[in-house]
Design an enzyme around this catalytic site. Structure first.
Site, mmCIF file in Angstrom:
data_model
loop_
_atom_site.group_PDB
_atom_site.id
_atom_site.type_symbol
_atom_site.label_atom_id
_atom_site.label_comp_id
_atom_site.label_asym_id
_atom_site.label_seq_id
_atom_site.Cartn_x
_atom_site.Cartn_y
_atom_site.Cartn_z
ATOM 1 N N GLY A 314 -4.473 45.579 -8.920
ATOM 2 C CA GLY A 314 -5.993 44.801 -8.528
ATOM 3 C C GLY A 314 -5.673 44.183 -7.148
ATOM 4 O O GLY A 314 -4.995 44.809 -6.179
ATOM 5 N N GLU A 315 -6.472 43.160 -6.839
ATOM 6 C CA GLU A 315 -6.580 42.634 -5.616
ATOM 7 C C GLU A 315 -6.656 43.348 -4.222
ATOM 8 O O GLU A 315 -6.395 43.016 -3.219
ATOM 9 C CB GLU A 315 -5.079 41.675 -5.451
ATOM 10 C CG GLU A 315 -4.001 42.233 -5.083
ATOM 11 C CD GLU A 315 -2.449 41.513 -5.179
ATOM 12 O OE1 GLU A 315 -1.923 41.449 -4.040
ATOM 13 O OE2 GLU A 315 -2.593 40.432 -5.906
#
Length: 348
Positions: A314-315
């Protein structure tokens, strides 16, 4: 941007945007293809890099596409359902990771620094988690539209290539619920382990089963209200997914190509695609996540991922890495010499 509608419901404003989305610039694409034939290389030899430049040209509306102001945005939100034990990590980790990003300590910080990408993180009311989707709506209509509008403003500083990421404990669970609502099938088809929802441990099977049960409960609770994709978003989604949907729409209106990150961000694109399949034509899948159902979703959306590195973080990490590739592709196209300039003989 989303206007103020004083006569209809807030979702009417969002639906109105789908009638004014600009299409691709075919003249720009033709110009890129023509230049590609003149560059000092065999025709088609740069493969996906050539395709990426054509995509840039189409959605920047520029016959000489370039990436000079790339931007990675990460939307962060907390989920009420996270309190149900869907993750090995507590909801407090969302804010702790934002602090880590601010200190430059995240993987995304290093990727953005390596490729000279702009980076912004948006805290979407982390101290006010969305509703527990197994027993209430995640957001009401006005809050959902306001969050989409906030996401639209994320590009206000200007960019020519937007990469979208997210951060939020429980985000994989709500994304799975969105996919199950949009596409049908059993919950376990869409629920995966998730990097932030538990490593492989003795308790992993129990946690995964709990996630499946929670998605089933959420679908049952909201049954009868999930035929409208925007209702799916507000009832089952999170603020980060709503903001990502807004950013995708704003980018289209401003002729900015978009790179999608992983499972949760793709859920935002899936909602828009369910309303109008052409609404995400300006989006490219930055990478194929290791989250099991991501490949299924991308196939449904007609998106071929640029990268497949086994990422599950993610991120925005995958989308940011893809931005580096697209940036290099644009540089090759714009700066390579032609056969005439280099005095190189063409193929016979």
């Amino acid at each position: 941007m989303i206007p103020t509608n004083t006569t209809g419901m807030p979702f009417d404003d969002v639906r109105g945007l789908f009638h004014v989305l600009p299409g691709p610039d075919e003249f720009a694409v033709a110009a890129v293809k023509a230049r590609n034939r003149e560059l000092t290389k065999p025709v088609g030899s740069l493969g996906a890099l050539e395709t990426a430049v054509e995509w840039l040209a189409a959605w920047q509306g520029n016959p000489k596409p370039a990436v000079r102001r790339p931007l990675v945005v990460v939307f962060a939100g907390n989920h009420g359902v996270a309190s149900r034990g869907v993750s090995a990590f507590p909801p407090a980790v969302t804010r702790q990771m934002l602090d880590n990003f601010a200190a430059g300590g995240g993987a995304i910080n290093q990727i953005c620094a390596s490729y000279d990408l702009g980076f912004k993180v948006f805290d979407l009311a982390l101290d006010l988690p969305t509703g527990d989707i197994t027993r209430e709506e995640a957001l009401d209509e006005k809050a959902c539209v306001a969050t989409m509008a906030f996401g639209m403003e994320a590009i206000a500083g200007g960019t020519d290539l937007l990469s979208i990421g997210e951060m939020g404990i429980g985000g994989g669970t709500v994304a799975a619920a969105i996919y199950a609502a949009l596409y049908g099938g059993p919950a376990d088809q869409w629920v995966g382990r998730g990097a932030w929802e538990g490593p492989t441990t003795a308790g992993d099977a129990e946690r995964l089963a709990r996630k499946i049960t929670i998605v089933e409960e959420a679908l049952a609770f909201h049954a009868g209200h999930l035929t409208d994709p925007l209702e799916v978003l507000r009832r089952l989604g999170g603020r980060e997914i709503a903001a990502a949907a807004g950013a995708i729409l704003a980018a289209r209106l401003e002729h900015i190509p978009v790179l999608l990150d992983g499972y949760a961000v793709t859920a935002a694109a899936a909602v828009l695609h369910a309303i109008d399949p052409q609404a995400i034509d300006h989006c490219m899948a930055g990478h194929l996540s290791a989250e099991g159902a991501h490949a299924q979703v991308l196939e449904r959306l007609g998106k071929k991922p640029l990268l497949s590195l086994g990422l599950q973080l993610g991120e925005g990490a995958g989308a940011a890495l893809a931005a580096g590739i697209v940036k290099a592709a644009a540089a090759c196209h714009g700066e390579m010499a032609t056969f005439t300039q280099a005095g190189v003989s063409r193929a016979g």
